[in-house]
Scaffold this motif. Structure first.
Motif, short mmCIF file in Angstrom:
data_model
loop_
_atom_site.label_atom_id
_atom_site.label_comp_id
_atom_site.label_asym_id
_atom_site.label_seq_id
_atom_site.Cartn_x
_atom_site.Cartn_y
_atom_site.Cartn_z
N VAL A 1 0.85 -1.20 0.00
CA VAL A 1 0.00 0.00 0.00
C VAL A 1 0.88 1.24 0.00
N ARG A 2 0.28 2.36 -0.37
CA ARG A 2 0.93 3.66 -0.25
C ARG A 2 0.33 4.39 0.96
N PRO A 3 1.18 4.88 1.84
CA PRO A 3 0.67 5.55 3.04
C PRO A 3 0.31 7.01 2.79
N TRP A 4 -0.58 7.52 3.61
CA TRP A 4 -0.96 8.93 3.61
C TRP A 4 -0.25 9.63 4.77
N LEU A 5 0.16 10.86 4.54
CA LEU A 5 0.76 11.69 5.58
C LEU A 5 -0.12 12.92 5.80
N THR A 6 -0.56 13.11 7.04
CA THR A 6 -1.24 14.34 7.45
C THR A 6 -0.25 15.15 8.25
N LEU A 7 0.05 16.35 7.79
CA LEU A 7 1.17 17.13 8.32
C LEU A 7 0.68 18.49 8.80
N ILE A 8 1.28 18.96 9.90
CA ILE A 8 1.02 20.30 10.41
C ILE A 8 2.36 21.02 10.54
N VAL A 9 2.45 22.20 9.94
CA VAL A 9 3.71 22.94 9.92
C VAL A 9 3.48 24.35 10.44
N ASP A 10 4.46 24.88 11.16
CA ASP A 10 4.41 26.24 11.66
C ASP A 10 4.77 27.20 10.53
N ASP A 11 3.87 28.13 10.22
CA ASP A 11 4.05 29.02 9.08
C ASP A 11 5.29 29.90 9.23
N TYR A 12 5.56 30.37 10.42
CA TYR A 12 6.67 31.31 10.64
C TYR A 12 8.03 30.64 10.47
N SER A 13 8.21 29.50 11.10
CA SER A 13 9.53 28.86 11.14
C SER A 13 9.70 27.75 10.12
N ARG A 14 8.59 27.24 9.60
CA ARG A 14 8.55 26.05 8.72
C ARG A 14 8.87 24.77 9.50
N ALA A 15 8.89 24.84 10.83
CA ALA A 15 9.11 23.64 11.64
C ALA A 15 7.89 22.73 11.58
N VAL A 16 8.14 21.43 11.62
CA VAL A 16 7.04 20.46 11.66
C VAL A 16 6.51 20.41 13.08
N ALA B 1 17.52 27.69 10.10
CA ALA B 1 17.02 26.33 10.27
C ALA B 1 15.66 26.41 10.96
N PRO B 2 14.70 25.57 10.56
CA PRO B 2 13.35 25.66 11.14
C PRO B 2 13.31 25.60 12.66
N LEU B 3 14.06 24.68 13.27
CA LEU B 3 14.01 24.58 14.72
C LEU B 3 14.62 25.81 15.39
N ALA B 4 15.72 26.31 14.84
CA ALA B 4 16.34 27.50 15.40
C ALA B 4 15.41 28.70 15.30
N ARG B 5 14.72 28.84 14.19
CA ARG B 5 13.80 29.97 14.01
C ARG B 5 12.61 29.85 14.96
N TRP B 6 12.11 28.63 15.15
CA TRP B 6 10.98 28.44 16.07
C TRP B 6 11.39 28.74 17.51
N SER B 7 12.64 28.42 17.85
CA SER B 7 13.11 28.51 19.24
C SER B 7 13.84 29.81 19.56
N GLU B 8 14.01 30.69 18.58
CA GLU B 8 14.93 31.82 18.76
C GLU B 8 14.50 32.76 19.89
#
Length: 208
Positions: A32-47, A184-191
């Protein structure tokens, strides 16, 4: 063309689904092919969170992805969590469901809908889907677009694919400089430290 941007972490989250370009084995051993439901932070692009499923995603997968995004992760190297001020989605039936409306209402999350046939702003999460495809899926066995054809390696299970995905998010995607933000997404989210503009109240516990 004007590109709108959030001004802080957790100000706006985006959510969407995609069918991944890889074959896996489901619980019955079927391909089978799996589905991914994803939520991303618009500001940092962090998942913020995700859900993998072998079923066509609906309101349940969205709710589970939100739950994963809001709660602290078991891996302390993935600190992204909290409550968004707003959630941006398309106008799919699953995103318009009463269940998702109720969750957002209880958690005081504003909902933004993309205009019909004009999904302004969804390019960010769609780009992330492409990044996952080129950065992760192409390196896995039974990648659908693999030029060399079929491999003799066994197909991954959903759990194994989830392990690969989480490792990639934490150790690769979150650490790489993003071309648009320059961070980097994590650095931007955590800055600015953990975003405290919204606290997780007890009410969210009753939403799932």
């Amino acid at each position: 063309v004007h590109r709108w941007e959030s001004q802080a972490p957790n100000a706006l989250w985006q959510a969407d689904h995609t069918l991944l370009d890889v074959w896996i084995s489901d619980e019955r051993g079927r391909q089978v092919r799996p589905w991914l439901t994803l939520i991303v932070d618009d500001y940092s692009r962090a998942v913020c969170g995700y859900v993998l499923s072998t079923e066509v995603p609906g309101a349940l997968q969205i709710a589970l992805a939100l739950r994963h995004a809001i709660r602290p992760k078991t891996n302390t190297q993935w600190p992204v969590q909290g409550l968004p001020n707003q959630l941006y989605t398309d106008r799919g039936r699953d995103f318009l469901s009463d269940h998702i409306e109720e969750i957002c209402l209880r958690l005081h999350i504003g909902v933004l809908r993309a205009r019909p046939r004009q999904p302004r702003g969804k390019g960010k999460i769609e780009r992330l889907f492409r990044t996952l495809n080129t950065g992760l899926l192409q390196r896995l066995p039974h990648y659908i677009k693999q030029a060399s054809g079929q491999t003799d390696e066994p197909r991954l299970t959903l759990t194994q694919l989830e392990d690969h995905l989480e490792t990639y998010i934490i150790h690769a995607y979150h650490q790489q400089c993003h071309q648009t933000t320059g961070q980097a997404p994590l650095a931007r989210w955590s800055e600015n430290g953990y975003p405290t503009n919204r606290l997780i109240g007890r009410c969210w516990m009753s939403c799932w």
